[in-house]
Scaffold this motif. Structure first.
Motif, mmCIF file in Angstrom:
data_model
loop_
_atom_site.group_PDB
_atom_site.id
_atom_site.type_symbol
_atom_site.label_atom_id
_atom_site.label_comp_id
_atom_site.label_asym_id
_atom_site.label_seq_id
_atom_site.Cartn_x
_atom_site.Cartn_y
_atom_site.Cartn_z
ATOM 1 N N MET A 29 23.017 -56.310 -11.958
ATOM 2 C CA MET A 29 22.536 -57.674 -12.180
ATOM 3 C C MET A 29 21.445 -58.034 -11.178
ATOM 4 O O MET A 29 20.452 -58.673 -11.530
ATOM 5 N N HIS A 30 21.601 -57.611 -9.926
ATOM 6 C CA HIS A 30 20.574 -57.861 -8.917
ATOM 7 C C HIS A 30 19.258 -57.180 -9.311
ATOM 8 O O HIS A 30 18.191 -57.783 -9.229
ATOM 9 N N ARG A 31 19.328 -55.936 -9.729
ATOM 10 C CA ARG A 31 18.133 -55.184 -10.113
ATOM 11 C C ARG A 31 17.443 -55.826 -11.319
ATOM 12 O O ARG A 31 16.230 -56.032 -11.321
ATOM 13 N N LEU A 32 18.214 -56.147 -12.358
ATOM 14 C CA LEU A 32 17.630 -56.750 -13.565
ATOM 15 C C LEU A 32 17.026 -58.114 -13.257
ATOM 16 O O LEU A 32 15.928 -58.440 -13.737
ATOM 17 N N ASP A 33 17.716 -58.904 -12.440
ATOM 18 C CA ASP A 33 17.194 -60.215 -12.058
ATOM 19 C C ASP A 33 15.896 -60.072 -11.270
ATOM 20 O O ASP A 33 14.916 -60.778 -11.523
ATOM 21 N N ARG A 34 15.891 -59.140 -10.353
ATOM 22 C CA ARG A 34 14.700 -58.930 -9.526
ATOM 23 C C ARG A 34 13.505 -58.504 -10.364
ATOM 24 O O ARG A 34 12.381 -58.966 -10.147
ATOM 25 N N GLU A 35 13.743 -57.632 -11.341
ATOM 26 C CA GLU A 35 12.641 -57.181 -12.188
ATOM 27 C C GLU A 35 12.155 -58.294 -13.107
ATOM 28 O O GLU A 35 10.970 -58.374 -13.412
ATOM 29 N N LEU A 36 13.032 -59.181 -13.537
ATOM 30 C CA LEU A 36 12.605 -60.322 -14.356
ATOM 31 C C LEU A 36 11.807 -61.327 -13.531
ATOM 32 O O LEU A 36 10.941 -62.025 -14.068
ATOM 33 N N GLN A 37 12.080 -61.400 -12.234
ATOM 34 C CA GLN A 37 11.333 -62.314 -11.369
ATOM 35 C C GLN A 37 9.845 -61.964 -11.353
ATOM 36 O O GLN A 37 9.003 -62.844 -11.156
ATOM 37 N N GLU A 38 9.522 -60.703 -11.604
ATOM 38 C CA GLU A 38 8.108 -60.305 -11.703
ATOM 39 C C GLU A 38 7.427 -60.985 -12.885
ATOM 40 O O GLU A 38 6.202 -61.039 -12.955
ATOM 41 N N HIS A 39 8.227 -61.502 -13.820
ATOM 42 C CA HIS A 39 7.722 -62.217 -14.994
ATOM 43 C C HIS A 39 8.040 -63.714 -14.900
ATOM 44 O O HIS A 39 8.018 -64.420 -15.902
ATOM 45 N N SER A 40 8.344 -64.169 -13.690
ATOM 46 C CA SER A 40 8.657 -65.574 -13.408
ATOM 47 C C SER A 40 9.885 -66.079 -14.160
ATOM 48 O O SER A 40 9.956 -67.245 -14.557
ATOM 49 N N ASP A 107 7.037 -72.931 -28.236
ATOM 50 C CA ASP A 107 6.119 -71.833 -28.532
ATOM 51 C C ASP A 107 5.875 -70.986 -27.283
ATOM 52 O O ASP A 107 5.801 -69.766 -27.360
ATOM 53 N N GLU A 108 5.800 -71.643 -26.127
ATOM 54 C CA GLU A 108 5.630 -70.922 -24.857
ATOM 55 C C GLU A 108 6.857 -70.060 -24.562
ATOM 56 O O GLU A 108 6.742 -68.919 -24.108
ATOM 57 N N GLY A 109 8.045 -70.596 -24.812
ATOM 58 C CA GLY A 109 9.268 -69.828 -24.620
ATOM 59 C C GLY A 109 9.324 -68.625 -25.547
ATOM 60 O O GLY A 109 9.719 -67.528 -25.134
ATOM 61 N N TRP A 110 8.929 -68.820 -26.811
ATOM 62 C CA TRP A 110 8.900 -67.722 -27.780
ATOM 63 C C TRP A 110 7.903 -66.648 -27.337
ATOM 64 O O TRP A 110 8.208 -65.457 -27.367
ATOM 65 N N ALA A 111 6.723 -67.059 -26.899
ATOM 66 C CA ALA A 111 5.718 -66.101 -26.424
ATOM 67 C C ALA A 111 6.225 -65.353 -25.190
ATOM 68 O O ALA A 111 5.997 -64.146 -25.042
ATOM 69 N N THR A 112 6.954 -66.061 -24.343
ATOM 70 C CA THR A 112 7.489 -65.443 -23.121
ATOM 71 C C THR A 112 8.525 -64.380 -23.460
ATOM 72 O O THR A 112 8.467 -63.263 -22.915
ATOM 73 N N ILE A 113 9.458 -64.686 -24.337
ATOM 74 C CA ILE A 113 10.490 -63.694 -24.673
ATOM 75 C C ILE A 113 9.855 -62.490 -25.366
ATOM 76 O O ILE A 113 10.245 -61.345 -25.108
ATOM 77 N N GLN A 114 8.869 -62.709 -26.205
ATOM 78 C CA GLN A 114 8.200 -61.585 -26.862
ATOM 79 C C GLN A 114 7.456 -60.711 -25.853
ATOM 80 O O GLN A 114 7.430 -59.489 -25.991
ATOM 81 N N ARG A 115 6.882 -61.334 -24.841
ATOM 82 C CA ARG A 115 6.131 -60.586 -23.826
ATOM 83 C C ARG A 115 7.055 -59.842 -22.871
ATOM 84 O O ARG A 115 6.793 -58.700 -22.492
ATOM 85 N N VAL A 116 8.162 -60.452 -22.479
ATOM 86 C CA VAL A 116 9.032 -59.911 -21.436
ATOM 87 C C VAL A 116 10.094 -58.951 -21.984
ATOM 88 O O VAL A 116 10.500 -58.012 -21.297
ATOM 89 N N ALA A 117 10.537 -59.150 -23.203
ATOM 90 C CA ALA A 117 11.627 -58.336 -23.759
ATOM 91 C C ALA A 117 11.385 -56.834 -23.645
ATOM 92 O O ALA A 117 12.303 -56.109 -23.250
ATOM 93 N N PRO A 118 10.193 -56.327 -23.967
ATOM 94 C CA PRO A 118 9.998 -54.873 -23.836
ATOM 95 C C PRO A 118 10.217 -54.365 -22.411
ATOM 96 O O PRO A 118 10.772 -53.280 -22.222
ATOM 97 N N PHE A 119 9.818 -55.138 -21.418
ATOM 98 C CA PHE A 119 10.019 -54.736 -20.028
ATOM 99 C C PHE A 119 11.503 -54.757 -19.667
ATOM 100 O O PHE A 119 11.999 -53.854 -18.991
ATOM 101 N N HIS A 120 12.195 -55.802 -20.119
ATOM 102 C CA HIS A 120 13.618 -55.914 -19.812
ATOM 103 C C HIS A 120 14.416 -54.793 -20.468
ATOM 104 O O HIS A 120 15.271 -54.180 -19.827
ATOM 105 N N VAL A 121 14.134 -54.513 -21.734
ATOM 106 C CA VAL A 121 14.846 -53.442 -22.428
ATOM 107 C C VAL A 121 14.596 -52.104 -21.736
ATOM 108 O O VAL A 121 15.520 -51.297 -21.564
ATOM 109 N N ALA A 122 13.362 -51.863 -21.309
ATOM 110 C CA ALA A 122 13.050 -50.623 -20.587
ATOM 111 C C ALA A 122 13.854 -50.546 -19.289
ATOM 112 O O ALA A 122 14.340 -49.475 -18.908
ATOM 113 N N SER A 123 14.021 -51.680 -18.629
ATOM 114 C CA SER A 123 14.794 -51.725 -17.387
ATOM 115 C C SER A 123 16.274 -51.448 -17.641
ATOM 116 O O SER A 123 16.915 -50.690 -16.903
ATOM 117 N N VAL A 124 16.829 -52.056 -18.691
ATOM 118 C CA VAL A 124 18.228 -51.810 -19.051
ATOM 119 C C VAL A 124 18.430 -50.334 -19.375
ATOM 120 O O VAL A 124 19.419 -49.717 -18.966
#
Length: 155
Positions: A29-40, A107-124
């Protein structure tokens, strides 16, 4: 759970399993949280965005969202306030129930999840899924699913 006359201490094998579980959970959880922080985003932000993005109309009643994310209503309300300030979600009153409130993905939230999801899935994948065999993943699901269901009933 009743009062016991004497505690049933964990055996060495049980203690190792329990402590390994705790360490994995905290470190992952610490690692995943830290990597998401790179995406604010925080891991909590991401979990809320995922739930909203997968819901009909990209909206959920706040009470349902609190249950889905295993948070108190109060904690979720504060989290949603922070996410509103970032423009990721908005609150809308429920027309059918004056006491009800929806959290709605912007719309900003939708754009954010679309942008960040590939990075998060790669991290998982990197830190968890790809480190285990299919059999190990099946065993984890088989072992944990009944525990999750039992604990949900106790909430």
């Amino acid at each position: 759970m009743g009062i016991m006359s004497a505690p049933r201490w964990l055996s060495p094998a049980e203690q190792r399993a329990w402590r390994t579980h705790l360490a994995l959970h905290k470190l992952l959880m610490h690692r995943l949280d830290r990597e998401l922080q790179e995406h604010s985003l925080s891991l909590n932000d991401y979990e809320i965005l995922v739930n909203l993005s997968e819901s009909q109309g990209r909206r959920m009643r706040m009470s349902d969202l609190a249950d889905a994310t295993i948070q108190s209503r109060s904690r979720l309300s504060h989290q949603i306030s922070r996410m509103e300030a970032k423009g990721l979600v908005v609150r809308e009153d429920c027309r059918d129930d004056r006491r009800g409130t929806f959290a709605v993905l912007t719309d900003e939230g939708w754009a954010t999840i679309q942008r960040v999801a590939p990075f998060h899935v790669a991290s998982v994948r990197e830190h968890f899924v790809d480190r285990l065999t299919d059999e190990q993943l099946d065993a984890i699901e088989e072992a944990y699913a009944p525990l999750v269901e039992q604990l949900k009933k106790l909430r």
